[in-house]
Design an enzyme around this catalytic site. Structure first.
Site, PDB file in Angstrom:
ATOM      1  N   ARG A 173     144.435  75.490  40.021  1.00  0.00           N
ATOM      2  CA  ARG A 173     143.371  74.768  40.705  1.00  0.00           C
ATOM      3  C   ARG A 173     143.812  74.499  42.137  1.00  0.00           C
ATOM      4  NH1 ARG A 173     141.648  76.662  36.905  1.00  0.00           N
ATOM      5  NH2 ARG A 173     140.670  75.700  35.073  1.00  0.00           N
ATOM      6  N   GLY A 233     137.047  85.880  29.739  1.00  0.00           N
ATOM      7  CA  GLY A 233     135.685  85.414  29.534  1.00  0.00           C
ATOM      8  C   GLY A 233     134.955  86.226  28.484  1.00  0.00           C
ATOM      9  N   ASP A 264     140.418  76.725  27.212  1.00  0.00           N
ATOM     10  CA  ASP A 264     141.275  75.762  26.512  1.00  0.00           C
ATOM     11  C   ASP A 264     141.146  75.910  25.002  1.00  0.00           C
ATOM     12  OD1 ASP A 264     141.725  74.774  29.083  1.00  0.00           O
ATOM     13  OD2 ASP A 264     140.194  73.216  28.870  1.00  0.00           O
TER      14      ASP A 264
END
Length: 305
Positions: A173, A233, A264
């Site tokens: 991040r 994804g 997660d």
């Protein structure tokens, strides 16, 4: 990787979560990358493992509620510090029509920043050496700060020497770091001790500039990481484990509501399966199954029912 009843410690930050609805109202809950994984891991393992969370909270009502919710999920609280006068961090999730999310954070004064720098931290760090699995993320590295991060790394090195499995989710991040150089240095200081790396290609590209999946695998092969999982994804995940390569398709979902905690939850189901003796392919299939359910409900954590 199978262990009769492994003890797992997940290290990181849980925050107050606000979900912004279409009408502008807010739904309050709790979340954070390693905490999301801890909850789903505890649910997956049941009485076949013991999951503890390692963090620091305040002495406020939100922190009380967090601890109560974790206890209800069978997550151990003995490694949770409560710091007088402090508060947990807070974030808000905004989602668009396609279910993609945007995060707004208020966390600069969060109690977790002093998790490993208080007088009580010494016994907690020592206790971590007795766990079978230590799990942390790139967010963990960022929020602990330089001093706390150094103490965590020392603990990881000794735990690995004693036979613990060190698991890392890269979760990069950028806004949590002073610079990309600082982030790279922190990641490089821990990666040599990681045995199971749960990664996303996007985060690896953003942080290290790897061109593609093969470049990521090549970089971790140089580090000697035995098991590397690339979460992609809706695309198939890719795995390199002990010299073998696997590609495991994701499950098709007709309507994505909220992608929060997709990675997660995948990590939790993958790790649970591997700890219970599943193969990398079986573990990835379990990860896809759980993530496909999580993205069909709002927020990070599905109701237990």
């Amino acid at each position: 990787m199978s262990n009769p009843k492994p003890r797992i410690a997940l290290i990181g930050e849980c925050m107050i979560e606000l979900q912004q609805r279409a009408d502008g109202s807010l739904l309050q809950s709790f979340g954070g990358d390693t905490l999301n994984t801890a909850v789903y891991l505890a649910r997956a393992l049941g009485d076949r493992g013991a999951v503890d969370y390692v963090t620091a909270l305040g002495d406020d009502s939100f922190s009380d509620a967090m601890c109560a919710s974790w206890a209800a999920e069978n997550i151990g609280l003995q490694r949770v510090q409560r710091l007088p006068g402090r508060l947990p961090g807070l974030y808000c999730i905004q989602t668009d029509a396609a279910g993609e999310r945007r995060f707004l954070y208020w966390r600069n004064e969060a109690a977790v920043r002093d998790c490993f720098t208080t007088p009580a931290a010494g016994p907690i760090l020592a206790a971590l050496l007795d766990y079978d699995v230590l799990y942390f993320s790139g967010v963990t590295l960022a929020v602990l700060g330089e001093q706390g991060r150094g103490k965590l790394i020392e603990t990881l090195v000794e735990a690995r020497r004693r036979g613990a499995l060190v698991v890392f989710d890269n979760n990069f991040r950028p806004r949590l770091w002073a610079s990309i150089e600082a982030a790279r240095a922190a990641y490089r200081s821990v990666l040599p001790y990681v045995e199971l790396a749960l990664l996303t290609v996007e985060d690896e590209q953003a942080l290290f500039g790897h061109a593609d999946s093969e470049a990521v695998f090549a970089a971790y092969a140089q580090l000697g990481t035995p098991e590397v999982v690339l979460k992609r994804g809706a695309a198939a995940c890719l795995i390199h484990c002990d010299g073998q390569s696997y590609e495991v398709p994701a499950l098709r979902v007709e309507r994505v509501v909220d992608t929060t905690a997709a990675g997660d939850s995948f990590s939790a189901a993958y790790l649970a399966s591997r700890l219970l003796g599943g193969s990398p392919v079986e573990a990835a299939e379990a990860g896809h199954r759980l993530a496909s359910r999580v993205i069909q409900v709002p927020g990070a954590l599905m109701p237990k029912d």
